[in-house]
Design a protein around this motif. Structure first.
Motif, PDB file in Angstrom:
ATOM      1  N   UNK A   1       0.807  -1.223   0.000  1.00  8.14           N
ATOM      2  CA  UNK A   1       0.000   0.000   0.000  1.00  8.14           C
ATOM      3  C   UNK A   1       0.837   1.269   0.000  1.00  8.14           C
ATOM      4  N   UNK A   2       2.120   1.164   0.381  1.00  8.91           N
ATOM      5  CA  UNK A   2       2.965   2.359   0.476  1.00  8.91           C
ATOM      6  C   UNK A   2       4.001   2.433  -0.642  1.00  8.91           C
ATOM      7  N   UNK A   3       3.835   1.599  -1.662  1.00 12.29           N
ATOM      8  CA  UNK A   3       4.783   1.619  -2.785  1.00 12.29           C
ATOM      9  C   UNK A   3       4.798   2.992  -3.453  1.00 12.29           C
ATOM     10  N   UNK A   4       3.621   3.598  -3.571  1.00 11.22           N
ATOM     11  CA  UNK A   4       3.514   4.892  -4.259  1.00 11.22           C
ATOM     12  C   UNK A   4       2.971   5.995  -3.360  1.00 11.22           C
ATOM     13  N   UNK A   5       2.897   5.735  -2.061  1.00 11.42           N
ATOM     14  CA  UNK A   5       2.394   6.747  -1.116  1.00 11.42           C
ATOM     15  C   UNK A   5       3.046   6.495   0.227  1.00 11.42           C
TER      16      UNK A   5
END
Length: 374
Positions: free
Chosen positions: A23-27
């Motif tokens: 979920x934090x790959x792009x945020x």
């Protein structure tokens, strides 16, 4: 609501990014969607504002574009102020800095901001605890006790087999911490640290400066664990409902736990609302053949199928004959007709074609990444 003039709130928006990397790959962790219409950053920001803390700094690291877009000037949290207010703090204080490796390192990078605030006390918190907390009694207890550090904890359950990160406190009869364990080889009920700490600015300055000179960067290991016998650490118990997000499975269960009315009432208290960025969306459209049971559905959704025990974010579309159970469906996802979906987490703007079957399990939910097409 009284404003605590001498308290600064600091939020670490990126400190647990690796825990839910899908979920934090792009945020960043702070901008991870939660509960149908919120982001994780909404909870610490709202808790500060509801506690009367009007000076707030958000410490970022990387991938913080969506966080900046969501938080903006802080107007939704009444933090768009000439004095105090919300400040987004980049990971570098000056050109020679490197991206921080721990909380003490991060505080060293942004120390000039802390130094120039008029605060006497600082409340530190992360973004991975979903709860509703009033910091005022905790700050009062810290001042009255004469403690160097107040660590906020809750009675919780720790399972070493999950591999999640935890700080466990041993607490004496006087209410002070007498033992600290990090990720201990144990399973059971314990005093679980919530990664929320209160200190005076003077004490925080001392440990940050000393840690920088000794190349130490971890607040947990280098201060709480190694020096708990040198410092007076007050344990303050938080008794309200909370969920800790430190894995994809815990993110899944924390969202679905909101379907329990008691949990929902504890988090979204009327006298201490969780605030978020508002958007103008159409109301939910329910088709003639739709069937909804025990679900949270945000504005702008179009439901033509069956939805049970789900959390649906804004703008989700579900086609005729589809059955969605025990799943979290993020914003603007489109699910076609006659699909069967269970124990699935879908990130934003996923496209699912007609007649697809997707199934995960409670402990290992199936994750579909942002913008995927199936």
């Amino acid at each position: 609501m009284g404003i605590i003039q001498n308290v600064l709130g600091l939020v670490f928006a990126s400190i647990h990014d690796e825990a839910i990397f899908d979920l934090t790959k792009n945020r960043t962790m702070g901008s991870v969607p939660f509960g149908g219409r919120y982001r994780l950053i909404d909870f610490p920001l709202s808790n500060f504002v509801n506690s009367g803390i009007s000076q707030v700094g958000v410490i970022t690291k990387n991938n913080y574009g969506s966080l900046l877009d969501h938080v903006g000037s802080g107007r939704e949290w009444d933090l768009a102020r000439k004095k105090g207010g919300l400040h987004l703090l980049p990971p570098y204080a000056h050109t020679s800095s490197t991206v921080y490796h721990g909380k003490l390192d991060a505080l060293g990078n942004i120390w000039s901001f802390v130094e120039h605030s008029n605060a006497e006390y600082v409340v530190l918190t992360d973004c991975n605890i979903v709860t509703n907390i009033d910091y005022r009694p905790a700050v009062e207890a810290h001042i009255e006790s004469g403690a160097d550090i107040t660590a906020i904890y809750a009675k919780g359950y720790y399972d070493q087999t999950t591999g999640s990160s935890a700080t466990i406190f041993g607490i004496g009869g006087d209410g002070f911490v007498n033992d600290v364990m990090i990720n201990p080889p144990m399973t059971g009920s314990c005093n679980l640290g919530l990664d929320m700490y209160i200190m005076s600015k003077d004490f925080l300055r001392r440990i940050v400066k000393e840690s920088m000179s000794r190349n130490r960067n971890s607040l947990r290991r280098d201060i709480l664990l190694d020096r708990n016998s040198q410092y007076k650490i007050l344990a303050y118990e938080h008794t309200n409902y909370f969920s800790k997000i430190d894995s994809l499975a815990s993110y899944f269960s924390a969202n679905l736990a909101l379907l329990d009315r008691t949990n929902r009432a504890a988090i979204f208290a009327k006298n201490a609302p969780i605030l978020t960025k508002t958007k103008d969306e159409a109301p939910v459209h329910f088709g003639i053949a739709s069937h909804i049971k025990n679900s949270m559905i945000a504005d702008g959704c179009i439901i033509e199928g069956k939805v049970e025990n789900c959390v649906l974010f804004r703008g989700v579309k579900i086609g005729k004959g589809s059955v969605i159970r025990d799943s979290i469906i993020a914003q603007d996802t489109v699910i076609g007709a006659r699909c069967s979906i269970r124990n699935v987490i879908m990130d934003k703007k996923v496209m699912i074609a007609d007649e697809r079957q997707l199934t995960g399990s409670v402990g290992y939910p199936l994750f579909i990444g942002k913008g995927a097409e199936i």
